[in-house]
Design an enzyme around this catalytic site. Structure first.
Site, PDB file in Angstrom:
ATOM      1  N   GLU A  59       0.823  -1.213   0.000  1.00  0.00           N
ATOM      2  CA  GLU A  59       0.000   0.000   0.000  1.00  0.00           C
ATOM      3  C   GLU A  59       0.856   1.261   0.000  1.00  0.00           C
ATOM      4  O   GLU A  59       0.525   2.236  -0.687  1.00  0.00           O
ATOM      5  CB  GLU A  59      -0.935   0.001   1.217  1.00  0.00           C
ATOM      6  CG  GLU A  59      -2.123  -0.937   1.089  1.00  0.00           C
ATOM      7  CD  GLU A  59      -1.773  -2.394   1.289  1.00  0.00           C
ATOM      8  OE1 GLU A  59      -2.619  -3.269   0.990  1.00  0.00           O
ATOM      9  OE2 GLU A  59      -0.642  -2.676   1.731  1.00  0.00           O
ATOM     10  N   HIS A 128      -9.528  -6.798   9.573  1.00  0.00           N
ATOM     11  CA  HIS A 128     -10.226  -6.484   8.332  1.00  0.00           C
ATOM     12  C   HIS A 128     -11.578  -5.816   8.573  1.00  0.00           C
ATOM     13  O   HIS A 128     -12.380  -5.713   7.654  1.00  0.00           O
ATOM     14  CB  HIS A 128     -10.487  -7.762   7.519  1.00  0.00           C
ATOM     15  CG  HIS A 128      -9.264  -8.524   7.145  1.00  0.00           C
ATOM     16  ND1 HIS A 128      -8.572  -9.301   8.040  1.00  0.00           N
ATOM     17  CD2 HIS A 128      -8.610  -8.635   5.967  1.00  0.00           C
ATOM     18  CE1 HIS A 128      -7.534  -9.864   7.423  1.00  0.00           C
ATOM     19  NE2 HIS A 128      -7.536  -9.477   6.165  1.00  0.00           N
TER      20      HIS A 128
END
Length: 324
Positions: A59, A128
């Protein structure tokens, strides 16, 4: 015409790719796999690998590349698989994209759109499932959007891409399968909150995955003679303070619903805004319904217990009305 939240996002991106050659999509699994949530399914076949770019699992790297492309005149849409993973790119988002206009004395803009899934309710555990929208709403230099309806999922992307500064769009993972009637596409005004249900007794402020829960709670309250107004905040930075205050001035009571934790939360900011702008209009203390102060559990019953639910929202509103 019925359309899913997922398809609305897909159509918005497809239209952007067709109409503007500067637009491209990049992120983990957006190409051959079709996106983790199937939002970009079929795009790589239609637009090719130059404009639909599968990235490495970094990322920090690919968000930075998207920022660089935006500085170079492109209009990138960067997809981050989940908000939890975006923490690996905080330096790029907060220290670079958000600060570039200021640091350059207005010479450079970063017109990048960063999309990411957020929220719990899917039994994918703590790494998550969190709702960190409030972290990003704290940062000057970016606009933060949280579409909670199919129409907003369809209509927010175009104005976001037209914004000269960074825009983060949070898509609650529980909403992808939601369907609704949608009129021919129209861009949203990404400056204002939206009244989703009018009422006179109490205001329910919600956004993203908590909006359907607030609507459900309002229906439950109606069955008990309480007329709740539901405000979809949808623009988390900058907050539409005038719409928030206007609703409180009408109902004189407010419940803020936020899937984030209470401590240092967006709900706290909204409550502070109400106190600053509508304190003398209140007939009862403010209330809020947030997630429990724990990492989101994996077990279904524990996850549901940790999150705001329609019955907990309704209970908070009833307490303000003195009907517990």
């Amino acid at each position: 015409m019925k359309m899913s939240y997922r398809e609305a996002l897909r159509q918005a991106m497809r239209e952007a790719l067709i109409t503007d050659p500067r637009v491209f999509l990049m992120g983990e699994d957006v190409g051959k796999y079709g996106g983790t949530y199937a939002v970009s399914k079929g795009f790589i076949e239609e637009f090719g690998s130059e404009r639909i770019r599968d990235t490495p699992l970094s990322e920090l790297g690919f968000v930075g590349a998207g920022i660089g492309a935006a500085l170079g005149g492109m209009r990138p849409i960067v997809e981050v698989m989940t908000v939890n993973f975006s923490l690996l790119a905080l330096d790029q988002i907060v220290n670079t994209a958000a600060a570039m206009r200021h640091m350059s004395g207005g010479q450079f803009n970063v017109p990048v759109v960063i999309r990411m899934a957020t929220g719990a309710g899917r039994q994918v555990a703590a790494q998550h499932s969190h709702s960190l929208e409030g972290w990003y709403a704290h940062i000057p230099g970016i606009r933060v959007l949280a579409p909670a309806t199919v129409a907003d999922a369809r209509g927010m992307l175009a104005p976001a891409l037209a914004d000269p500064d960074p825009v983060i769009i949070f898509e609650h993972a529980q909403l992808y399968n939601m369907e609704d009637d949608i009129v021919p596409a129209a861009a949203c005004d990404i400056r204002f909150a939206a009244v989703r249900r009018k009422g006179t007794d109490v205001s329910l402020f919600a956004y993203s995955g908590c909006l359907p829960k607030a609507m459900d709670a309002a229906q439950r309250l109606a069955e008990e003679g309480i007329d709740a107004e539901v405000i979809d905040l949808r623009v988390l930075r900058p907050l539409d303070i005038e719409s928030i205050a206007a609703s409180v001035r009408k109902t004189h009571r407010a419940v803020v619903v936020d899937e984030g934790w209470k401590t240092g939360s967006l709900s706290a900011e909204i409550m502070a805004c109400i106190m600053e702008h509508a304190f003398y209009d209140l007939d009862a203390p403010l209330a809020r319904v947030c997630s429990a102060e724990v990492p989101i559990p994996y077990a279904r019953h524990m996850e549901e217990a940790a999150l705001p639910q329609p019955h907990t929202i309704a209970a908070a509103a009833k307490q303000l009305m003195g009907k517990t």
